[in-house]
Design an enzyme around this catalytic site. Structure first.
Site, mmCIF file in Angstrom:
data_model
loop_
_atom_site.group_PDB
_atom_site.id
_atom_site.type_symbol
_atom_site.label_atom_id
_atom_site.label_comp_id
_atom_site.label_asym_id
_atom_site.label_seq_id
_atom_site.Cartn_x
_atom_site.Cartn_y
_atom_site.Cartn_z
ATOM 1 N N TRP A 76 0.813 -1.217 0.000
ATOM 2 C CA TRP A 76 0.000 0.000 0.000
ATOM 3 C C TRP A 76 0.853 1.275 0.000
ATOM 4 O O TRP A 76 0.330 2.353 -0.248
ATOM 5 C CB TRP A 76 -0.942 0.028 1.222
ATOM 6 C CG TRP A 76 -0.234 -0.223 2.530
ATOM 7 C CD1 TRP A 76 -0.165 -1.418 3.191
ATOM 8 C CD2 TRP A 76 0.535 0.709 3.302
ATOM 9 N NE1 TRP A 76 0.606 -1.285 4.327
ATOM 10 C CE2 TRP A 76 1.045 0.015 4.425
ATOM 11 C CE3 TRP A 76 0.855 2.069 3.167
ATOM 12 C CZ2 TRP A 76 1.847 0.622 5.402
ATOM 13 C CZ3 TRP A 76 1.655 2.665 4.131
ATOM 14 C CH2 TRP A 76 2.139 1.957 5.221
ATOM 15 N N ASN A 77 2.144 1.164 0.312
ATOM 16 C CA ASN A 77 2.904 2.418 0.476
ATOM 17 C C ASN A 77 3.224 3.104 -0.857
ATOM 18 O O ASN A 77 3.337 4.327 -0.918
ATOM 19 C CB ASN A 77 4.172 2.197 1.320
ATOM 20 C CG ASN A 77 5.163 1.257 0.704
ATOM 21 O OD1 ASN A 77 4.823 0.463 -0.164
ATOM 22 N ND2 ASN A 77 6.406 1.329 1.152
ATOM 23 N N LYS A 114 -2.120 -8.803 -7.384
ATOM 24 C CA LYS A 114 -3.008 -8.625 -6.227
ATOM 25 C C LYS A 114 -2.506 -7.379 -5.504
ATOM 26 O O LYS A 114 -1.470 -7.409 -4.842
ATOM 27 C CB LYS A 114 -2.912 -9.859 -5.315
ATOM 28 C CG LYS A 114 -3.362 -9.659 -3.870
ATOM 29 C CD LYS A 114 -4.847 -9.378 -3.755
ATOM 30 C CE LYS A 114 -5.273 -9.163 -2.299
ATOM 31 N NZ LYS A 114 -4.942 -7.841 -1.758
ATOM 32 N N PRO A 115 -3.220 -6.240 -5.653
ATOM 33 C CA PRO A 115 -2.767 -5.033 -4.950
ATOM 34 C C PRO A 115 -3.143 -5.106 -3.472
ATOM 35 O O PRO A 115 -4.027 -5.882 -3.090
ATOM 36 C CB PRO A 115 -3.561 -3.916 -5.649
ATOM 37 C CG PRO A 115 -4.789 -4.585 -6.176
ATOM 38 C CD PRO A 115 -4.457 -6.025 -6.423
ATOM 39 N N ALA A 116 -2.513 -4.280 -2.670
ATOM 40 C CA ALA A 116 -2.839 -4.227 -1.240
ATOM 41 C C ALA A 116 -4.316 -3.903 -1.079
ATOM 42 O O ALA A 116 -4.872 -3.087 -1.827
ATOM 43 C CB ALA A 116 -1.998 -3.156 -0.569
ATOM 44 N N SER A 117 -4.945 -4.491 -0.067
ATOM 45 C CA SER A 117 -6.383 -4.258 0.144
ATOM 46 C C SER A 117 -6.653 -2.810 0.538
ATOM 47 O O SER A 117 -7.758 -2.310 0.340
ATOM 48 C CB SER A 117 -6.904 -5.199 1.223
ATOM 49 O OG SER A 117 -6.772 -6.514 0.767
ATOM 50 N N SER A 168 6.402 -7.088 3.806
ATOM 51 C CA SER A 168 7.194 -7.406 5.007
ATOM 52 C C SER A 168 8.007 -8.690 4.835
ATOM 53 O O SER A 168 7.627 -9.585 4.052
ATOM 54 C CB SER A 168 6.264 -7.564 6.211
ATOM 55 O OG SER A 168 5.541 -8.768 6.083
ATOM 56 N N GLU A 182 11.061 -8.122 -2.363
ATOM 57 C CA GLU A 182 11.591 -6.848 -1.854
ATOM 58 C C GLU A 182 10.950 -6.661 -0.489
ATOM 59 O O GLU A 182 9.769 -6.352 -0.378
ATOM 60 C CB GLU A 182 11.242 -5.720 -2.835
ATOM 61 C CG GLU A 182 12.100 -4.509 -2.626
ATOM 62 C CD GLU A 182 11.312 -3.346 -2.070
ATOM 63 O OE1 GLU A 182 11.419 -3.137 -0.834
ATOM 64 O OE2 GLU A 182 10.621 -2.666 -2.842
ATOM 65 N N CYS A 205 10.318 1.445 2.397
ATOM 66 C CA CYS A 205 11.279 0.421 2.835
ATOM 67 C C CYS A 205 12.696 0.974 2.824
ATOM 68 O O CYS A 205 13.590 0.371 3.409
ATOM 69 C CB CYS A 205 11.223 -0.779 1.909
ATOM 70 S SG CYS A 205 9.629 -1.552 1.912
ATOM 71 N N GLU A 228 11.991 -1.845 11.836
ATOM 72 C CA GLU A 228 11.636 -0.766 10.914
ATOM 73 C C GLU A 228 10.458 0.002 11.539
ATOM 74 O O GLU A 228 9.421 -0.589 11.848
ATOM 75 C CB GLU A 228 11.191 -1.448 9.621
ATOM 76 C CG GLU A 228 11.105 -0.582 8.426
ATOM 77 C CD GLU A 228 10.803 -1.415 7.167
ATOM 78 O OE1 GLU A 228 10.228 -2.526 7.255
ATOM 79 O OE2 GLU A 228 11.131 -0.927 6.083
ATOM 80 N N GLU A 256 14.819 -4.904 -9.079
ATOM 81 C CA GLU A 256 13.762 -4.331 -9.913
ATOM 82 C C GLU A 256 14.293 -3.066 -10.566
ATOM 83 O O GLU A 256 15.074 -2.329 -9.957
ATOM 84 C CB GLU A 256 12.537 -4.014 -9.062
ATOM 85 C CG GLU A 256 11.925 -5.272 -8.483
ATOM 86 C CD GLU A 256 10.569 -5.050 -7.835
ATOM 87 O OE1 GLU A 256 9.598 -5.683 -8.262
ATOM 88 O OE2 GLU A 256 10.479 -4.236 -6.895
HETATM 89 C C1 SIN Z 1 9.489 0.770 -1.109
HETATM 90 O O1 SIN Z 1 9.321 1.424 -0.110
HETATM 91 O O2 SIN Z 1 9.283 -0.450 -1.105
HETATM 92 C C2 SIN Z 1 9.910 1.349 -2.428
HETATM 93 C C3 SIN Z 1 10.533 2.664 -2.337
HETATM 94 C C4 SIN Z 1 11.044 3.190 -3.645
HETATM 95 O O3 SIN Z 1 10.874 2.585 -4.703
HETATM 96 O O4 SIN Z 1 11.648 4.240 -3.621
#
Ligand code: SIN
Length: 480
Positions: free
Chosen positions: A153-154, A177-180, A231, A252, A286, A382, A459
């Site tokens: 979702w982020n 499947k996107p985040a709900s 996660s 990731e 992340c 985190e 990626e």
């Molecule tokens: C992420 O938080 O998983 C991706 C961050 C980014 O692509 O800059």
């Protein structure tokens, strides 16, 4: 703002070239006030299994579509994403909370992966390997097959395009499947993919139960590759579930990014770099700075400058143009930030700016704390929120040891004007990515990914295409 008035709004799933609904639905909420924006389908097992079969049939044709044509369709999609940047960003702000200006930035970032892989589609080169006079060794690169992606979702747009674009470029088909919490950005993106002209079954967006869809994706022998961002805990489960069908995996996962600010750093650059990496998306990335290590000589001066910037951040509704920090995704996220702050203060850290506790709703005031030590929770986990803990260090060896003292290895950052030091430290950091004198490292042209418990695979960049390609070795013998 009425989300349904946007031309790219969609609340049905995009499966095998059809928009489909389901009896059971899931609410999508605005994190600003928890109001319900709309509902999306909870697809049942039969529909999901059928989607996999259809994607398999579609892949047999798609892999044979000329690379120039695959490239052209991706380019169409890129153009449409840019044309609809404002509308897509509005949907993102409404369902995710990030400020509109950041959401617009994310759409541009998401589109850049589509543009990049529209170009890379034409460059899946194989090899001819020298052997001997009577044989020839050929290496073909072939599409992996049907792929599945589970996205967070982020970054509701960019985490989709950086999986989907290389998959399509390589000749794979993909089910997402996107985040709900954030399915509407995904469905809007799919609406534009439909307009771009991709054939049925090539790109699909499925909503519903994350656990169930995750199980079906991982257990299905049709799915040859799974790409997941989220996660470490969930990544481990998906990896285990994928083992019996031996899937290719890109994971990731979590991070715990250190920032090392050395005495020789340009202080203003370092402060800005920390602001960029720490407070992007309200600290919900992340690659966000999670631990900020500052060398003793500049410790106080750095904190003074950072405090001014942190206190100037405006928390508010993401649709307000002045907002720097929108609401966090949910109450649980706020409680985690507060837990880290309170744990640090209870163990001797000192509050410099911000608050130890936030009121109701999903607002979280950016908080700065100094004299943090390795035994505190925020050094190990985190935080995923706007909390900046500052640690003091004396020398390079100590800073490196503290930075590497974690199971994670995604992003790290170094601020120094000493050429030898940045090379030494970049080599010493056990991370997949190192930002030197910058807090912004994300780029479609660069290989994004981590080591240790932060995952496997890369990626973006030319390496991102390889993740969706298999190598086939062809030996021609007895050449006379
Ligand atoms: C992420 O938080 O998983 C991706 C961050 C980014 O692509 O800059």
């Amino acid at each position: 703002m009425d989300i349904t008035s946007l031309s790219v709004f969609e609340n049905r799933c995009w499966v095998n070239g059809q928009w489909i609904s389901a009896q059971e639905t899931l609410e999508v909420k605005n994190p600003l006030d928890n109001s319900i924006l709309t509902t999306v389908p909870v697809l049942d097992d039969v529909v999901i299994e059928q989607a996999l079969l259809d994607a398999e049939i579609a892949q047999k044709k798609w892999k044979n579509v000329a690379t120039g044509e695959r490239s052209r369709l991706l380019r169409n999609w890129f153009d449409l994403l840019i044309q609809h940047q404002d509308e897509l960003a509005t949907i993102m702000t409404l369902e995710q909370g990030k400020p509109f200006k950041e959401a617009k930035g994310e759409i541009a970032y998401a589109a850049s992966y589509v543009e990049w892989f529209s170009e890379e589609a034409k460059r899946a080169y194989g090899d001819i390997i020298p052997s001997n006079a009577t044989s020839e060794i050929l290496v073909f690169k072939e599409a992996v097959g049907v792929c599945a992606a589970i996205t967070p979702w982020n970054f509701p747009a960019a985490m989709i395009t950086r999986k989907v674009a290389p998959a399509l470029a390589a000749g794979c088909t993909i089910l997402v499947k996107p985040a709900s919490e954030t399915p509407l950005t995904a469905l809007a993106i799919a609406k534009l993919a439909e307009r771009a002209g991709f054939p049925a079954g090539v790109f699909n967006v499925l909503t519903g139960s994350s656990t169930r869809i995750g199980q079906i994706f991982t257990q299905s022998p049709i799915v040859k590759k799974l790409s997941f961002t989220g996660s470490t805990e969930t990544g481990v489960k998906l990896m285990a579930q994928s083992a019996p069908t031996i899937k290719k995996l890109s994971l990731e996962l979590g991070g715990n990014a250190p920032v090392l600010v050395f005495n020789s750093a340009n202080l203003d650059q370092a402060v800005q770099g920390v602001m960029d990496t720490k407070f992007r998306n309200a600290g919900q990335t992340c690659v966000c700075a999670n631990r900020i290590y500052v060398q003793s000589e500049i410790y106080d001066a750095f904190i003074e400058k950072l405090k001014v910037k942190v206190e100037a951040l405006k928390v508010g509704n993401g649709l307000d143009p002045d907002t720097d920090i929108g609401p966090l995704i949910n109450r649980k996220a706020i409680l985690k930030v507060e837990e880290h702050i309170q744990d640090a203060l209870s163990k001797g850290a000192i509050l410099v700016a911000g608050k130890t506790q936030n009121s109701d709703a999903n607002w979280c005031v950016p908080t700065l704390v100094k004299d943090v030590t390795q035994d505190m929770l925020c050094a190990k986990e985190e935080t995923f929120g706007p909390f900046a803990p500052i640690f003091k260090f004396e020398n390079e060896a100590q800073a490196l040891a503290m930075s590497n003292d974690t199971e994670f290895g995604l992003a790290s950052y170094v601020f120094t004007q000493d050429m030898n030091q940045f090379i030494r430290v970049s080599r010493g950091l056990e991370y997949g990515m190192v930002g030197v004198n910058t807090g912004l490292i994300s780029n479609a042209a660069a290989p994004f990914g981590g080591v240790k418990s932060s995952g496997i695979g890369r990626e973006g960049s030319k390496y991102g295409l390889d993740e969706y390609l298999e190598i086939k070795y062809v030996c021609i013998g007895n050449i006379s």
